[in-house]
Design an enzyme around this catalytic site. Structure first.
Site, mmCIF file in Angstrom:
data_model
loop_
_atom_site.group_PDB
_atom_site.id
_atom_site.type_symbol
_atom_site.label_atom_id
_atom_site.label_comp_id
_atom_site.label_asym_id
_atom_site.label_seq_id
_atom_site.Cartn_x
_atom_site.Cartn_y
_atom_site.Cartn_z
ATOM 1 N N LYS A 111 0.840 -1.204 0.000
ATOM 2 C CA LYS A 111 0.000 0.000 0.000
ATOM 3 C C LYS A 111 0.874 1.253 0.000
ATOM 4 O O LYS A 111 0.564 2.228 -0.667
ATOM 5 C CB LYS A 111 -0.924 0.036 1.236
ATOM 6 N N LYS A 194 -1.747 -10.882 -8.438
ATOM 7 C CA LYS A 194 -3.094 -11.376 -8.140
ATOM 8 C C LYS A 194 -4.160 -10.455 -8.716
ATOM 9 O O LYS A 194 -3.910 -9.283 -8.976
ATOM 10 C CB LYS A 194 -3.267 -11.497 -6.631
ATOM 11 N N LYS A 197 -8.963 -5.451 -6.628
ATOM 12 C CA LYS A 197 -9.779 -4.273 -6.945
ATOM 13 C C LYS A 197 -8.890 -3.096 -7.315
ATOM 14 O O LYS A 197 -9.195 -2.341 -8.215
ATOM 15 C CB LYS A 197 -10.605 -3.881 -5.710
HETATM 16 P P1 AMP Z 1 -10.391 -8.065 -0.169
HETATM 17 O O1 AMP Z 1 -11.024 -7.870 -1.515
HETATM 18 O O2 AMP Z 1 -8.946 -7.696 -0.165
HETATM 19 O O3 AMP Z 1 -11.187 -7.485 0.964
HETATM 20 O O4 AMP Z 1 -10.368 -9.639 0.068
HETATM 21 C C1 AMP Z 1 -11.507 -10.358 0.462
HETATM 22 C C2 AMP Z 1 -11.248 -11.836 0.367
HETATM 23 O O5 AMP Z 1 -10.997 -12.215 -0.991
HETATM 24 C C3 AMP Z 1 -10.038 -12.301 1.172
HETATM 25 O O6 AMP Z 1 -10.336 -13.558 1.722
HETATM 26 C C4 AMP Z 1 -8.956 -12.440 0.133
HETATM 27 O O7 AMP Z 1 -7.982 -13.395 0.491
HETATM 28 C C5 AMP Z 1 -9.749 -12.900 -1.070
HETATM 29 N N1 AMP Z 1 -9.070 -12.502 -2.324
HETATM 30 C C6 AMP Z 1 -8.904 -11.241 -2.795
HETATM 31 N N2 AMP Z 1 -8.231 -11.278 -3.970
HETATM 32 C C7 AMP Z 1 -7.958 -12.583 -4.229
HETATM 33 C C8 AMP Z 1 -7.293 -13.275 -5.294
HETATM 34 N N3 AMP Z 1 -6.802 -12.640 -6.343
HETATM 35 N N4 AMP Z 1 -7.216 -14.640 -5.228
HETATM 36 C C9 AMP Z 1 -7.740 -15.311 -4.170
HETATM 37 N N5 AMP Z 1 -8.371 -14.722 -3.140
HETATM 38 C C10 AMP Z 1 -8.498 -13.376 -3.155
#
Ligand code: AMP
Length: 329
Positions: A111, A194, A197
């Site tokens: 970040k 990965k 968003k």
């Molecule tokens: P976030 O969008 O960062 O709040 O992530 C929410 C959930 O989605 C968490 O459990 C992350 O580990 C999972 N997640 C986000 N991006 C990925 C990705 N590219 N591959 C697998 N899991 C993801």
């Protein structure tokens, strides 16, 4: 029954990474465990949304959770900000979280690199709030993607530290969980890293078919294999990784064989991949549209969720206060 907690930040719509890293496990776990699934709207404040956006984002993610098949009759579905007890535990855990370990966290360092003009304390203490969210319900399992492995290690550390400091065996140390055993990382369409968003490389569950086709057709590849059974480059491997979660095993095998025989045409692979993603996401997108404006239903879900989550959180806070030494006169 074991308790499960997991959440997703309300900073944008759900993408395939969220779905296959986290939500797919929610669907499998919700009838077998005592599940708490929340929308991390406090966490979303690190990006400074406007009040209007904050609410719309929460409504969107909530509609998407439900459209994916999360059953609010089985699992407790709630908003993080409806459980203010979590902020008290966050404060208490912060007293035992050290600057060094927080600045060393990979997600924090990322970040800092990506948004150097907004390195706020909320970002630094992100893993502490995450730990509070999880241990406040004394969870033992946390369905997350691979990117959250380190943050979850910190959750365990904070839980352990609390237990050691006060000489109690109070908080369990939760583990990251995936039904397929291995934690998942869904890659983006830009060749490396990965899907995320803030990475600008995501396929969203609510993307319209024409948007999905456009994004997939633009995905990075390479100039093609030149010898049989050649090792795949990262961008091509990434397309296969996405194909493995949305397409049938026969389709994946077909394109792997073509690759191994140097007969693959990436245009055909992408066309098939786009259509398979559309078949997968279409029913979810349609359902989201139905749910999004059903205020009565959404209100019912979050009210019931808040009540159950608060009850569980308030019990923990009462006990934690006593352990720490806050005593009533
Ligand atoms: P976030 O969008 O960062 O709040 O992530 C929410 C959930 O989605 C968490 O459990 C992350 O580990 C999972 N997640 C986000 N991006 C990925 C990705 N590219 N591959 C697998 N899991 C993801």
């Amino acid at each position: 029954m074991e308790t499960v907690v997991s959440g997703i930040r309300s900073t944008g719509n759900l993408h395939l990474g969220n779905y296959f890293g986290a939500v797919v496990n929610y669907l499998k776990m919700q009838h077998e465990y005592n599940c708490y699934f929340f929308i991390a709207d406090y966490h979303s404040l690190t990006t400074h949304p406007t009040p209007k956006n904050l609410h719309e984002n929460v409504r969107q993610i909530l509609s998407e959770y439900l459209a994916c098949g999360i059953d609010s009759g089985s699992a407790t579905v709630f908003l993080q900000s409806d459980v203010p007890e979590v902020t008290e535990l966050y404060l208490l855990l912060n007293m035992n979280a050290y600057i060094g370990e927080l600045t060393r966290t990979t997600s924090f360092k990322e970040k800092v690199r990506k948004q150097p003009d907004n390195v706020n304390a909320g970002l630094l203490t992100y893993p502490v709030l995450m730990a509070a969210d999880i241990i406040i319900h004394k969870a033992t399992k946390v369905p997350v993607g691979k990117d959250q492995e380190q943050n979850l290690e910190m959750t365990r550390r904070f839980a352990r530290r609390f237990n050691t400091l006060y000489g109690v065996d109070y908080f369990p140390e939760p583990t990251a969980f995936n039904f397929g055993k291995q934690l998942i990382k869904i890659p983006g369409l830009d060749g490396s890293g990965k899907m995320g968003k803030s990475e600008g490389n995501a396929l969203y569950l609510t993307d319209k078919p024409e948007v999905i086709r456009k994004k997939v057709m633009r995905a990075v590849t390479d100039s093609g294999p030149t010898k049989e059974n050649q090792e795949m480059s990262e961008p091509v491997q990434n397309l296969f990784t996405i194909m493995e979660v949305v397409s049938s095993p026969d389709t994946v095998r077909h394109f792997r064989d073509l690759y191994n025989r140097c007969e693959i045409r990436y245009g055909d692979l992408k066309k098939q991949l786009a259509e398979d993603i559309i078949v997968f996401t279409n029913p979810i997108r349609e359902k989201v549209e139905e749910i999004y404006n059903d205020n009565e239903y959404l209100r019912k879900v979050v009210r019931a969720g808040a009540e159950k989550a608060r009850e569980s959180a308030a019990k923990t806070i009462r006990e934690v206060r006593e352990i720490i030494g806050f005593k009533p006169f």
